[in-house]
Design a protein around this motif. Structure first.
Motif, PDB file in Angstrom:
ATOM      1  N   GLN A  76      -7.761   0.643  -0.556  1.00 53.39           N
ATOM      2  CA  GLN A  76      -7.716  -0.917  -0.253  1.00 53.39           C
ATOM      3  C   GLN A  76      -9.461  -0.075   0.775  1.00 53.39           C
ATOM      4  O   GLN A  76     -10.222  -1.577   0.391  1.00 53.39           O
ATOM      5  CB  GLN A  76      -6.687  -0.792   0.718  1.00 53.39           C
ATOM      6  CG  GLN A  76      -6.804  -2.417   1.684  1.00 53.39           C
ATOM      7  CD  GLN A  76      -5.366  -2.841   2.481  1.00 53.39           C
ATOM      8  OE1 GLN A  76      -4.300  -1.398   2.223  1.00 53.39           O
ATOM      9  NE2 GLN A  76      -5.006  -3.718   3.073  1.00 53.39           N
ATOM     10  N   THR A 118       1.003  -1.274  -0.324  1.00 51.00           N
ATOM     11  CA  THR A 118      -0.058  -0.247  -0.242  1.00 51.00           C
ATOM     12  C   THR A 118       0.658   1.025  -0.075  1.00 51.00           C
ATOM     13  O   THR A 118       0.404   1.883  -0.496  1.00 51.00           O
ATOM     14  CB  THR A 118      -1.082  -0.263   1.028  1.00 51.00           C
ATOM     15  OG1 THR A 118      -1.707  -1.085   0.960  1.00 51.00           O
ATOM     16  CG2 THR A 118      -1.874   0.917   1.569  1.00 51.00           C
ATOM     17  N   ASP A 161      -5.243  -1.590  -5.354  1.00 50.06           N
ATOM     18  CA  ASP A 161      -5.471  -2.139  -3.688  1.00 50.06           C
ATOM     19  C   ASP A 161      -6.400  -3.279  -2.645  1.00 50.06           C
ATOM     20  O   ASP A 161      -7.372  -2.744  -2.093  1.00 50.06           O
ATOM     21  CB  ASP A 161      -5.311  -1.121  -2.564  1.00 50.06           C
ATOM     22  CG  ASP A 161      -4.379  -1.625  -1.796  1.00 50.06           C
ATOM     23  OD1 ASP A 161      -3.975  -2.422  -1.739  1.00 50.06           O
ATOM     24  OD2 ASP A 161      -3.306  -0.349  -0.632  1.00 50.06           O
ATOM     25  N   GLU A 162      -6.119  -4.407  -3.415  1.00 46.98           N
ATOM     26  CA  GLU A 162      -7.005  -5.145  -2.748  1.00 46.98           C
ATOM     27  C   GLU A 162      -8.667  -5.523  -3.348  1.00 46.98           C
ATOM     28  O   GLU A 162      -9.167  -5.819  -2.242  1.00 46.98           O
ATOM     29  CB  GLU A 162      -6.082  -5.425  -1.527  1.00 46.98           C
ATOM     30  CG  GLU A 162      -5.297  -6.313  -1.136  1.00 46.98           C
ATOM     31  CD  GLU A 162      -5.458  -6.590   0.419  1.00 46.98           C
ATOM     32  OE1 GLU A 162      -6.202  -6.748   0.879  1.00 46.98           O
ATOM     33  OE2 GLU A 162      -3.957  -6.205   1.211  1.00 46.98           O
TER      34      GLU A 162
HETATM   35 MG   LIG Z   1      -2.172  -2.494   2.195  1.00 42.28          MG
END
Ligand SMILES: [Mg+2]
Ligand SMILES: Nc1ncnc2c1ncn2[C@@H]1O[C@H](COP(=O)(O)OP(=O)(O)O)[C@@H](O)[C@H]1O
Length: 247
Positions: free
Chosen positions: A86, A44, A171-172
Protein backbone atom coordinates in the motif's frame (compact mmCIF):
# COMPACT_ATOMS: atom_id res chain seq x y z
CA UNK A 1 -8.23 -26.58 -14.15
CA UNK A 2 -6.12 -26.21 -11.01
CA UNK A 3 -6.55 -22.66 -9.77
CA UNK A 4 -3.46 -20.48 -9.65
CA UNK A 5 -4.35 -19.68 -6.08
CA UNK A 6 -7.04 -20.85 -3.74
CA UNK A 7 -7.66 -19.80 -0.18
CA UNK A 8 -10.09 -21.68 2.04
CA UNK A 9 -11.69 -20.53 5.27
CA UNK A 10 -9.13 -17.82 6.01
CA UNK A 11 -9.66 -16.44 9.50
CA UNK A 12 -7.52 -13.79 11.22
CA UNK A 13 -8.41 -12.47 14.66
CA UNK A 14 -7.03 -9.46 16.48
CA UNK A 15 -8.37 -9.87 20.00
CA UNK A 16 -12.14 -9.94 19.68
CA UNK A 17 -12.09 -8.49 16.14
CA UNK A 18 -12.22 -10.93 13.23
CA UNK A 19 -10.32 -9.06 10.50
CA UNK A 20 -11.11 -12.06 8.28
CA UNK A 21 -13.82 -14.57 9.05
CA UNK A 22 -13.77 -17.71 6.89
CA UNK A 23 -12.86 -16.10 3.57
CA UNK A 24 -12.58 -18.23 0.41
CA UNK A 25 -10.90 -16.95 -2.73
CA UNK A 26 -10.08 -18.60 -6.03
CA UNK A 27 -7.88 -17.10 -8.75
CA UNK A 28 -7.58 -18.87 -12.09
CA UNK A 29 -4.33 -18.79 -14.11
CA UNK A 30 -4.08 -15.52 -16.02
CA UNK A 31 -7.07 -14.07 -14.18
CA UNK A 32 -7.33 -10.38 -13.32
CA UNK A 33 -9.14 -10.48 -10.01
CA UNK A 34 -10.11 -7.40 -8.01
CA UNK A 35 -10.68 -7.27 -4.28
CA UNK A 36 -12.82 -4.32 -3.23
CA UNK A 37 -14.66 -3.23 -0.11
CA UNK A 38 -14.92 -0.43 2.45
CA UNK A 39 -11.99 0.59 4.63
CA UNK A 40 -11.35 -1.98 7.34
CA UNK A 41 -13.00 -4.78 5.31
CA UNK A 42 -9.87 -6.94 5.57
CA UNK A 43 -8.38 -6.48 2.09
CA UNK A 44 -4.82 -5.76 3.20
CA UNK A 45 -5.01 -8.51 5.81
CA UNK A 46 -6.02 -10.98 3.10
CA UNK A 47 -3.08 -9.94 0.91
CA UNK A 48 -0.80 -10.34 3.97
CA UNK A 49 -2.13 -13.86 4.50
CA UNK A 50 -1.66 -14.77 0.82
CA UNK A 51 1.88 -13.33 0.80
CA UNK A 52 2.73 -15.16 4.04
CA UNK A 53 3.49 -12.07 6.12
CA UNK A 54 0.48 -12.66 8.38
CA UNK A 55 -0.27 -16.14 9.66
CA UNK A 56 -3.98 -16.97 9.55
CA UNK A 57 -5.46 -18.47 12.71
CA UNK A 58 -7.43 -20.82 10.49
CA UNK A 59 -7.60 -21.73 6.82
CA UNK A 60 -5.38 -22.92 4.00
CA UNK A 61 -3.65 -21.29 1.05
CA UNK A 62 -2.78 -23.30 -2.07
CA UNK A 63 -0.59 -22.03 -4.89
CA UNK A 64 -1.09 -24.02 -8.10
CA UNK A 65 -2.50 -26.85 -6.00
CA UNK A 66 0.39 -26.96 -3.51
CA UNK A 67 -0.24 -26.12 0.11
CA UNK A 68 1.85 -23.05 1.05
CA UNK A 69 -0.01 -22.29 4.30
CA UNK A 70 3.03 -22.92 6.46
CA UNK A 71 5.53 -21.10 4.25
CA UNK A 72 6.84 -17.64 5.15
CA UNK A 73 6.97 -14.65 2.78
CA UNK A 74 10.42 -15.41 1.30
CA UNK A 75 9.49 -18.99 0.41
CA UNK A 76 6.18 -17.86 -1.11
CA UNK A 77 7.96 -15.20 -3.10
CA UNK A 78 10.31 -17.89 -4.49
CA UNK A 79 7.27 -19.90 -5.48
CA UNK A 80 5.85 -17.02 -7.43
CA UNK A 81 3.79 -14.72 -5.21
CA UNK A 82 4.81 -11.08 -5.75
CA UNK A 83 3.55 -8.22 -3.61
CA UNK A 84 3.12 -4.48 -4.17
CA UNK A 85 2.48 -2.72 -0.86
CA UNK A 86 0.00 0.00 0.00
CA UNK A 87 2.95 2.29 0.74
CA UNK A 88 5.72 1.85 -1.78
CA UNK A 89 8.47 -0.13 -0.03
CA UNK A 90 11.79 0.69 -1.66
CA UNK A 91 15.33 0.82 -0.31
CA UNK A 92 15.79 4.58 -0.23
CA UNK A 93 19.62 4.57 -0.11
CA UNK A 94 19.95 2.17 -3.05
CA UNK A 95 19.61 3.45 -6.59
CA UNK A 96 16.52 2.66 -8.62
CA UNK A 97 18.50 0.07 -10.60
CA UNK A 98 19.98 -1.51 -7.46
CA UNK A 99 16.49 -1.90 -5.99
CA UNK A 100 15.39 -3.90 -9.03
CA UNK A 101 18.69 -5.79 -9.21
CA UNK A 102 18.43 -6.98 -5.60
CA UNK A 103 14.98 -8.36 -6.39
CA UNK A 104 16.12 -9.99 -9.64
CA UNK A 105 19.20 -11.76 -8.22
CA UNK A 106 17.49 -14.64 -6.37
CA UNK A 107 15.58 -15.62 -9.52
CA UNK A 108 18.53 -15.22 -11.89
CA UNK A 109 19.93 -18.70 -11.19
CA UNK A 110 19.51 -21.21 -13.99
CA UNK A 111 20.93 -24.70 -14.33
CA UNK A 112 24.50 -24.36 -15.60
CA UNK A 113 24.48 -20.64 -14.81
CA UNK A 114 25.54 -20.95 -11.20
CA UNK A 115 28.64 -18.79 -11.47
CA UNK A 116 28.14 -15.55 -9.48
CA UNK A 117 29.21 -13.27 -12.32
CA UNK A 118 26.91 -15.03 -14.80
CA UNK A 119 24.11 -14.77 -12.28
CA UNK A 120 24.76 -11.10 -11.79
CA UNK A 121 24.77 -10.47 -15.53
CA UNK A 122 21.47 -12.31 -15.91
CA UNK A 123 19.97 -10.24 -13.09
CA UNK A 124 21.29 -7.03 -14.68
CA UNK A 125 19.63 -7.91 -17.97
CA UNK A 126 16.34 -8.60 -16.18
CA UNK A 127 16.60 -5.36 -14.19
CA UNK A 128 17.44 -3.22 -17.24
CA UNK A 129 14.61 -4.73 -19.28
CA UNK A 130 12.16 -4.05 -16.46
CA UNK A 131 13.39 -0.49 -15.96
CA UNK A 132 12.81 0.11 -19.66
CA UNK A 133 9.35 -1.43 -19.45
CA UNK A 134 8.22 0.77 -16.57
CA UNK A 135 9.96 3.83 -18.06
CA UNK A 136 12.57 4.45 -15.36
CA UNK A 137 15.72 4.06 -17.47
CA UNK A 138 16.65 7.72 -17.28
CA UNK A 139 16.56 7.88 -13.51
CA UNK A 140 18.00 4.40 -12.89
CA UNK A 141 21.09 5.82 -11.18
CA UNK A 142 19.20 8.03 -8.68
CA UNK A 143 18.80 6.93 -5.06
CA UNK A 144 15.22 5.68 -4.74
CA UNK A 145 14.76 7.91 -1.68
CA UNK A 146 14.88 10.97 -3.94
CA UNK A 147 11.92 9.92 -6.06
CA UNK A 148 8.39 11.27 -6.02
CA UNK A 149 5.61 8.94 -4.87
CA UNK A 150 4.48 7.94 -8.38
CA UNK A 151 8.02 7.03 -9.41
CA UNK A 152 8.47 4.95 -6.25
CA UNK A 153 5.33 3.12 -7.21
CA UNK A 154 6.90 2.37 -10.58
CA UNK A 155 10.06 1.11 -8.86
CA UNK A 156 8.03 -1.16 -6.64
CA UNK A 157 6.20 -2.58 -9.64
CA UNK A 158 9.54 -3.30 -11.34
CA UNK A 159 10.79 -4.87 -8.08
CA UNK A 160 7.64 -6.99 -7.83
CA UNK A 161 8.03 -8.23 -11.41
CA UNK A 162 11.77 -8.90 -10.99
CA UNK A 163 10.90 -11.88 -8.82
CA UNK A 164 9.04 -13.31 -11.86
CA UNK A 165 5.75 -13.78 -10.05
CA UNK A 166 3.00 -16.10 -11.23
CA UNK A 167 0.65 -14.03 -9.11
CA UNK A 168 1.04 -10.33 -8.38
CA UNK A 169 -0.76 -8.91 -5.35
CA UNK A 170 -1.27 -5.14 -5.57
CA UNK A 171 -2.57 -3.10 -2.64
CA UNK A 172 -4.17 0.15 -3.79
CA UNK A 173 -1.50 0.92 -6.39
CA UNK A 174 -3.40 3.98 -7.69
CA UNK A 175 -3.54 5.68 -4.27
CA UNK A 176 -1.77 9.02 -4.34
CA UNK A 177 -1.09 8.93 -8.08
CA UNK A 178 -1.91 11.77 -10.47
CA UNK A 179 -4.45 11.26 -13.27
CA UNK A 180 -1.62 10.77 -15.77
CA UNK A 181 0.04 8.23 -13.48
CA UNK A 182 -3.22 6.33 -12.95
CA UNK A 183 -3.67 6.14 -16.73
CA UNK A 184 -0.13 4.81 -17.05
CA UNK A 185 -0.74 2.22 -14.31
CA UNK A 186 -3.97 1.02 -15.91
CA UNK A 187 -2.30 0.58 -19.29
CA UNK A 188 0.72 -1.12 -17.72
CA UNK A 189 -1.39 -3.65 -15.82
CA UNK A 190 -3.62 -4.22 -18.85
CA UNK A 191 -0.61 -5.19 -20.96
CA UNK A 192 1.02 -7.47 -18.38
CA UNK A 193 1.54 -10.93 -19.86
CA UNK A 194 -1.33 -13.28 -19.08
CA UNK A 195 1.22 -15.63 -17.51
CA UNK A 196 0.99 -13.31 -14.50
CA UNK A 197 -2.20 -13.56 -12.49
CA UNK A 198 -3.27 -10.37 -10.74
CA UNK A 199 -5.09 -9.74 -7.47
CA UNK A 200 -5.79 -6.01 -7.33
CA UNK A 201 -7.03 -4.21 -4.23
CA UNK A 202 -8.25 -0.85 -5.46
CA UNK A 203 -10.74 1.83 -4.51
CA UNK A 204 -10.72 3.31 -8.02
CA UNK A 205 -13.62 1.35 -9.48
CA UNK A 206 -13.01 2.75 -12.99
CA UNK A 207 -9.61 1.03 -12.90
CA UNK A 208 -11.10 -2.16 -11.44
CA UNK A 209 -13.81 -2.42 -14.07
CA UNK A 210 -11.43 -1.61 -16.92
CA UNK A 211 -8.86 -4.20 -15.87
CA UNK A 212 -10.48 -7.05 -14.04
CA UNK A 213 -12.59 -9.97 -15.21
CA UNK A 214 -13.63 -11.01 -11.69
CA UNK A 215 -14.41 -8.94 -8.61
CA UNK A 216 -14.66 -10.09 -5.01
CA UNK A 217 -16.28 -7.78 -2.47
CA UNK A 218 -15.22 -8.00 1.17
CA UNK A 219 -16.98 -6.41 4.07
CA UNK A 220 -16.33 -6.88 7.79
CA UNK A 221 -13.97 -9.75 7.05
CA UNK A 222 -16.47 -11.71 4.98
CA UNK A 223 -17.01 -12.23 1.28
CA UNK A 224 -20.13 -10.38 0.21
CA UNK A 225 -20.04 -11.37 -3.47
CA UNK A 226 -17.79 -12.65 -6.25
CA UNK A 227 -18.53 -12.31 -9.94
CA UNK A 228 -18.06 -10.42 -13.16
CA UNK A 229 -17.90 -6.62 -13.00
CA UNK A 230 -21.43 -6.50 -14.51
CA UNK A 231 -22.73 -8.86 -11.81
CA UNK A 232 -21.08 -6.86 -9.03
CA UNK A 233 -22.33 -3.53 -10.35
CA UNK A 234 -25.88 -4.85 -10.41
CA UNK A 235 -25.70 -6.35 -6.92
CA UNK A 236 -27.81 -4.50 -4.33
CA UNK A 237 -25.84 -5.56 -1.22
CA UNK A 238 -22.62 -4.47 -2.86
CA UNK A 239 -23.98 -1.02 -3.64
CA UNK A 240 -25.15 -0.75 -0.04
CA UNK A 241 -21.75 -1.77 1.35
CA UNK A 242 -20.16 0.83 -0.86
CA UNK A 243 -22.57 3.56 0.03
CA UNK A 244 -21.44 3.06 3.64
CA UNK A 245 -17.96 4.14 2.86
CA UNK A 246 -15.40 3.63 0.23
CA UNK A 247 -12.55 6.02 0.01
MG1 LIG B 1 -5.82 -1.76 3.15
N1 LIG C 1 -2.08 -5.61 13.26
C1 LIG C 1 -3.36 -5.35 13.57
N2 LIG C 1 -3.78 -5.31 14.84
C2 LIG C 1 -5.08 -5.09 15.16
N3 LIG C 1 -6.04 -4.88 14.25
C3 LIG C 1 -5.69 -4.90 12.95
C4 LIG C 1 -4.34 -5.14 12.54
N4 LIG C 1 -4.29 -5.13 11.18
C5 LIG C 1 -5.55 -4.87 10.77
N5 LIG C 1 -6.39 -4.73 11.83
C6 LIG C 1 -7.83 -4.48 11.76
O1 LIG C 1 -8.38 -5.46 10.89
C7 LIG C 1 -9.41 -4.88 10.09
C8 LIG C 1 -9.06 -5.08 8.63
O2 LIG C 1 -7.97 -4.24 8.30
P1 LIG C 1 -7.35 -4.16 6.85
O3 LIG C 1 -7.08 -5.54 6.36
O4 LIG C 1 -6.21 -3.23 6.90
O5 LIG C 1 -8.56 -3.54 6.02
P2 LIG C 1 -8.59 -2.86 4.57
O6 LIG C 1 -7.27 -3.10 3.91
O7 LIG C 1 -9.74 -3.52 3.87
O8 LIG C 1 -8.87 -1.40 4.79
C9 LIG C 1 -9.52 -3.42 10.51
O9 LIG C 1 -10.55 -3.32 11.47
C10 LIG C 1 -8.17 -3.14 11.13
O10 LIG C 1 -8.27 -2.12 12.08
Amino acid sequence: MTPLLSAHGITVRYGSLAALDGVDLRIEPGQRHALIGPNGAGKTTLLDVLAGSTRAGDGRVLLAGRDVTRLGPAARSRRGIGRIHQRPAVWSTLTVRENVLVAALPRAVRPGRWHPSARRRAAERTADALLARVGLEEIAALPAGQLAHGQRRQVEIAVGLAGRPRLLLLDEPAAGLSAVEVAWLGEFLRTLPRAVGVLLVEHRLDLVYALCDTVTVLRDGRTLATGSPAHIRASGPVREAYAEGVA
